[in-house]
Design a protein around this motif. Structure first.
Motif, PDB file in Angstrom:
ATOM      1  N   ARG A 179       2.460 -16.351 -16.190  1.00 48.17           N
ATOM      2  CA  ARG A 179       2.264 -17.769 -16.478  1.00 48.17           C
ATOM      3  C   ARG A 179       1.761 -18.877 -15.321  1.00 48.17           C
ATOM      4  O   ARG A 179       2.257 -18.249 -14.058  1.00 48.17           O
ATOM      5  CB  ARG A 179       3.752 -18.252 -17.118  1.00 48.17           C
ATOM      6  CG  ARG A 179       4.154 -17.493 -18.186  1.00 48.17           C
ATOM      7  CD  ARG A 179       5.535 -17.974 -18.711  1.00 48.17           C
ATOM      8  NE  ARG A 179       6.085 -17.012 -19.782  1.00 48.17           N
ATOM      9  CZ  ARG A 179       5.849 -17.392 -21.081  1.00 48.17           C
ATOM     10  NH1 ARG A 179       5.344 -18.296 -21.455  1.00 48.17           N
ATOM     11  NH2 ARG A 179       6.419 -16.405 -21.806  1.00 48.17           N
ATOM     12  N   ASN A 180       1.024 -19.750 -15.731  1.00 52.94           N
ATOM     13  CA  ASN A 180       1.001 -20.821 -14.609  1.00 52.94           C
ATOM     14  C   ASN A 180       2.024 -21.584 -14.464  1.00 52.94           C
ATOM     15  O   ASN A 180       3.160 -21.379 -15.103  1.00 52.94           O
ATOM     16  CB  ASN A 180      -0.100 -21.828 -15.023  1.00 52.94           C
ATOM     17  CG  ASN A 180      -1.487 -21.081 -15.260  1.00 52.94           C
ATOM     18  OD1 ASN A 180      -1.828 -20.222 -14.223  1.00 52.94           O
ATOM     19  ND2 ASN A 180      -2.266 -21.008 -16.251  1.00 52.94           N
ATOM     20  N   HIS A 181       2.189 -22.455 -13.278  1.00 57.26           N
ATOM     21  CA  HIS A 181       3.278 -23.152 -12.893  1.00 57.26           C
ATOM     22  C   HIS A 181       3.804 -23.979 -13.891  1.00 57.26           C
ATOM     23  O   HIS A 181       5.076 -24.291 -14.208  1.00 57.26           O
ATOM     24  CB  HIS A 181       2.821 -24.143 -11.679  1.00 57.26           C
ATOM     25  CG  HIS A 181       2.040 -25.131 -12.072  1.00 57.26           C
ATOM     26  ND1 HIS A 181       0.761 -25.033 -12.177  1.00 57.26           N
ATOM     27  CD2 HIS A 181       2.187 -26.509 -12.387  1.00 57.26           C
ATOM     28  CE1 HIS A 181      -0.095 -26.014 -12.588  1.00 57.26           C
ATOM     29  NE2 HIS A 181       0.974 -27.098 -12.746  1.00 57.26           N
ATOM     30  N   ASP A 182       3.351 -24.329 -15.179  1.00 60.10           N
ATOM     31  CA  ASP A 182       3.483 -25.018 -16.288  1.00 60.10           C
ATOM     32  C   ASP A 182       4.039 -24.256 -17.338  1.00 60.10           C
ATOM     33  O   ASP A 182       4.248 -24.734 -18.304  1.00 60.10           O
ATOM     34  CB  ASP A 182       2.440 -26.033 -16.638  1.00 60.10           C
ATOM     35  CG  ASP A 182       1.031 -25.416 -17.069  1.00 60.10           C
ATOM     36  OD1 ASP A 182       0.955 -24.258 -17.069  1.00 60.10           O
ATOM     37  OD2 ASP A 182       0.066 -26.121 -17.446  1.00 60.10           O
TER      38      ASP A 182
ATOM     39  N   ASN B 240       5.607 -16.786 -10.768  1.00 61.36           N
ATOM     40  CA  ASN B 240       6.670 -16.593 -11.496  1.00 61.36           C
ATOM     41  C   ASN B 240       7.862 -17.574 -11.034  1.00 61.36           C
ATOM     42  O   ASN B 240       8.662 -18.131 -11.278  1.00 61.36           O
ATOM     43  CB  ASN B 240       7.376 -15.155 -11.436  1.00 61.36           C
ATOM     44  CG  ASN B 240       6.472 -14.594 -12.572  1.00 61.36           C
ATOM     45  OD1 ASN B 240       5.945 -14.765 -13.211  1.00 61.36           O
ATOM     46  ND2 ASN B 240       6.496 -13.240 -12.173  1.00 61.36           N
ATOM     47  N   LEU B 241       7.879 -17.581  -9.565  1.00 57.06           N
ATOM     48  CA  LEU B 241       8.856 -18.451  -8.788  1.00 57.06           C
ATOM     49  C   LEU B 241       8.745 -20.031  -9.305  1.00 57.06           C
ATOM     50  O   LEU B 241       9.478 -20.777  -9.488  1.00 57.06           O
ATOM     51  CB  LEU B 241       8.795 -18.294  -7.211  1.00 57.06           C
ATOM     52  CG  LEU B 241       9.319 -17.258  -6.886  1.00 57.06           C
ATOM     53  CD1 LEU B 241       8.888 -17.118  -5.208  1.00 57.06           C
ATOM     54  CD2 LEU B 241      10.749 -17.005  -6.708  1.00 57.06           C
ATOM     55  N   ALA B 242       7.240 -20.358  -9.358  1.00 58.76           N
ATOM     56  CA  ALA B 242       7.070 -21.767  -9.684  1.00 58.76           C
ATOM     57  C   ALA B 242       7.284 -22.004 -11.268  1.00 58.76           C
ATOM     58  O   ALA B 242       7.530 -23.244 -11.509  1.00 58.76           O
ATOM     59  CB  ALA B 242       5.442 -21.863  -9.463  1.00 58.76           C
ATOM     60  N   SER B 243       7.171 -21.236 -11.881  1.00 57.55           N
ATOM     61  CA  SER B 243       7.431 -21.557 -13.417  1.00 57.55           C
ATOM     62  C   SER B 243       9.060 -20.927 -13.864  1.00 57.55           C
ATOM     63  O   SER B 243       9.190 -20.913 -14.821  1.00 57.55           O
ATOM     64  CB  SER B 243       6.701 -20.316 -14.365  1.00 57.55           C
ATOM     65  OG  SER B 243       6.824 -19.288 -14.217  1.00 57.55           O
TER      66      SER B 243
ATOM     67  N   GLY C  67      10.570 -18.184 -13.519  1.00 57.90           N
ATOM     68  CA  GLY C  67      10.681 -16.696 -14.003  1.00 57.90           C
ATOM     69  C   GLY C  67       9.757 -16.066 -14.729  1.00 57.90           C
ATOM     70  O   GLY C  67       9.399 -14.775 -14.453  1.00 57.90           O
ATOM     71  N   GLY C  68       8.810 -16.728 -15.423  1.00 55.00           N
ATOM     72  CA  GLY C  68       7.828 -16.151 -16.006  1.00 55.00           C
ATOM     73  C   GLY C  68       7.971 -14.957 -16.622  1.00 55.00           C
ATOM     74  O   GLY C  68       8.805 -14.711 -17.400  1.00 55.00           O
ATOM     75  N   SER C  69       6.913 -14.254 -15.984  1.00 55.47           N
ATOM     76  CA  SER C  69       6.926 -12.917 -16.691  1.00 55.47           C
ATOM     77  C   SER C  69       8.166 -11.820 -16.309  1.00 55.47           C
ATOM     78  O   SER C  69       8.192 -10.671 -17.141  1.00 55.47           O
ATOM     79  CB  SER C  69       5.429 -11.896 -16.186  1.00 55.47           C
ATOM     80  OG  SER C  69       5.482 -11.805 -14.746  1.00 55.47           O
ATOM     81  N   TRP C  70       8.616 -12.201 -15.196  1.00 58.62           N
ATOM     82  CA  TRP C  70      10.087 -11.659 -15.004  1.00 58.62           C
ATOM     83  C   TRP C  70      10.988 -11.534 -16.111  1.00 58.62           C
ATOM     84  O   TRP C  70      11.490 -10.587 -16.454  1.00 58.62           O
ATOM     85  CB  TRP C  70      10.783 -11.888 -13.679  1.00 58.62           C
ATOM     86  CG  TRP C  70       9.785 -11.875 -12.447  1.00 58.62           C
ATOM     87  CD1 TRP C  70       8.985 -10.986 -12.032  1.00 58.62           C
ATOM     88  CD2 TRP C  70       9.969 -12.609 -11.216  1.00 58.62           C
ATOM     89  NE1 TRP C  70       8.530 -10.718 -10.636  1.00 58.62           N
ATOM     90  CE2 TRP C  70       9.177 -11.961 -10.330  1.00 58.62           C
ATOM     91  CE3 TRP C  70      10.578 -13.828 -10.928  1.00 58.62           C
ATOM     92  CZ2 TRP C  70       8.898 -12.493  -9.006  1.00 58.62           C
ATOM     93  CZ3 TRP C  70      10.744 -14.384  -9.616  1.00 58.62           C
ATOM     94  CH2 TRP C  70       9.654 -13.384  -8.606  1.00 58.62           C
ATOM     95  N   ASP C  71      11.040 -12.693 -16.800  1.00 59.71           N
ATOM     96  CA  ASP C  71      12.019 -12.938 -17.797  1.00 59.71           C
ATOM     97  C   ASP C  71      11.122 -11.998 -19.126  1.00 59.71           C
ATOM     98  O   ASP C  71      12.149 -11.492 -19.624  1.00 59.71           O
ATOM     99  CB  ASP C  71      11.947 -14.326 -18.172  1.00 59.71           C
ATOM    100  CG  ASP C  71      12.810 -15.337 -17.178  1.00 59.71           C
ATOM    101  OD1 ASP C  71      13.506 -14.458 -16.510  1.00 59.71           O
ATOM    102  OD2 ASP C  71      12.831 -16.381 -17.022  1.00 59.71           O
ATOM    103  N   ASP C  72       9.961 -12.106 -19.188  1.00 64.86           N
ATOM    104  CA  ASP C  72       9.575 -11.518 -20.356  1.00 64.86           C
ATOM    105  C   ASP C  72       9.608  -9.867 -20.492  1.00 64.86           C
ATOM    106  O   ASP C  72       9.628  -9.270 -21.415  1.00 64.86           O
ATOM    107  CB  ASP C  72       7.872 -11.831 -20.435  1.00 64.86           C
ATOM    108  CG  ASP C  72       7.630 -13.506 -20.652  1.00 64.86           C
ATOM    109  OD1 ASP C  72       8.459 -13.921 -21.206  1.00 64.86           O
ATOM    110  OD2 ASP C  72       6.456 -13.767 -20.197  1.00 64.86           O
TER     111      ASP C  72
END
Length: 197
Positions: A32-35, A149-152, A154-159
């Motif tokens: 995911r992007n930052h947004d 992932n840090l900027a969003s 968690g991003g794909s780590w959560d997914d």
């Protein structure tokens, strides 16, 4: 001045390749992007080229940033045919490699012969991950997603239900291999993120 017939044919081939490359914008990645919006593969390639331009000073000695940028601009074009494979997803590596090689041959085969052969060789060099330039390029390819992932948050780590141990075991060696300074900067930030969860 009007181009000659051979110049026109060369330009026709180059433009056909470039219009085919535009399809990379439609390939959605797991990152995911930052947004929070899913990144597409064209955005990823552009962002990595910018990473190389800006972070090249942190590369191991002897790296050609220009070659690394060239690699990163073309490395994911194969996803037009083969799609993206999430880093923490499950995949048949041999089948995916064969699919990507066929895609590279088709796509770079659209270009004038010498130009296509040059880019195909550069793509193979990136995939083999054996030269210093390829190792740095491949490490940047692994370094960018965790930063997103840090900027969003968690991003794909959560997914993909990624834990710190899984991240460190799977990503650490790949980033450290070609960009140890970048790994040393990233590792404590990722550890701090996971410790707050």
């Amino acid at each position: 001045m009007t181009p000659s017939q051979s110049e026109s044919a060369r330009l026709d081939a180059q433009m056909a390749f470039l219009m085919e490359a535009d399809r990379l914008k439609a390939i959605t990645r797991a990152t995911r992007n930052h947004d929070g919006r899913f990144e597409n593969s064209a955005e990823h390639s552009w962002h990595l080229a910018l990473f190389a331009l800006v972070l090249g000073e942190h590369a191991p000695e002897g790296i050609s940033v220009e070659r690394v940028i060239r690699m990163l601009l073309i490395h994911d074009l194969v996803e037009i045919d083969a799609g993206d494979v999430p880093f923490f997803g499950e995949v048949d590596e041999a089948a995916k490699a064969a699919e990507e090689t066929a895609a590279a041959e088709r796509l770079f085969g659209m270009l004038p012969q010498a130009q296509g052969a040059d880019l195909l060789a550069l793509w193979h060099e990136f995939e083999a991950n054996e030269t210093p330039d390829a190792r740095f390029a491949k490490s940047l390819d692994r370094f960018q997603p965790p930063n997103l992932n840090l900027a969003s948050g968690g991003g794909s780590w959560d997914d993909y239900n990624v834990t710190h141990d899984v991240f460190e075991a799977r990503m650490g060696p790949k980033i450290r291999h070609g960009a140890p300074a970048l790994w040393d900067w990233l590792a404590p930030r990722v550890k701090a993120f996971f410790s707050r969860r």
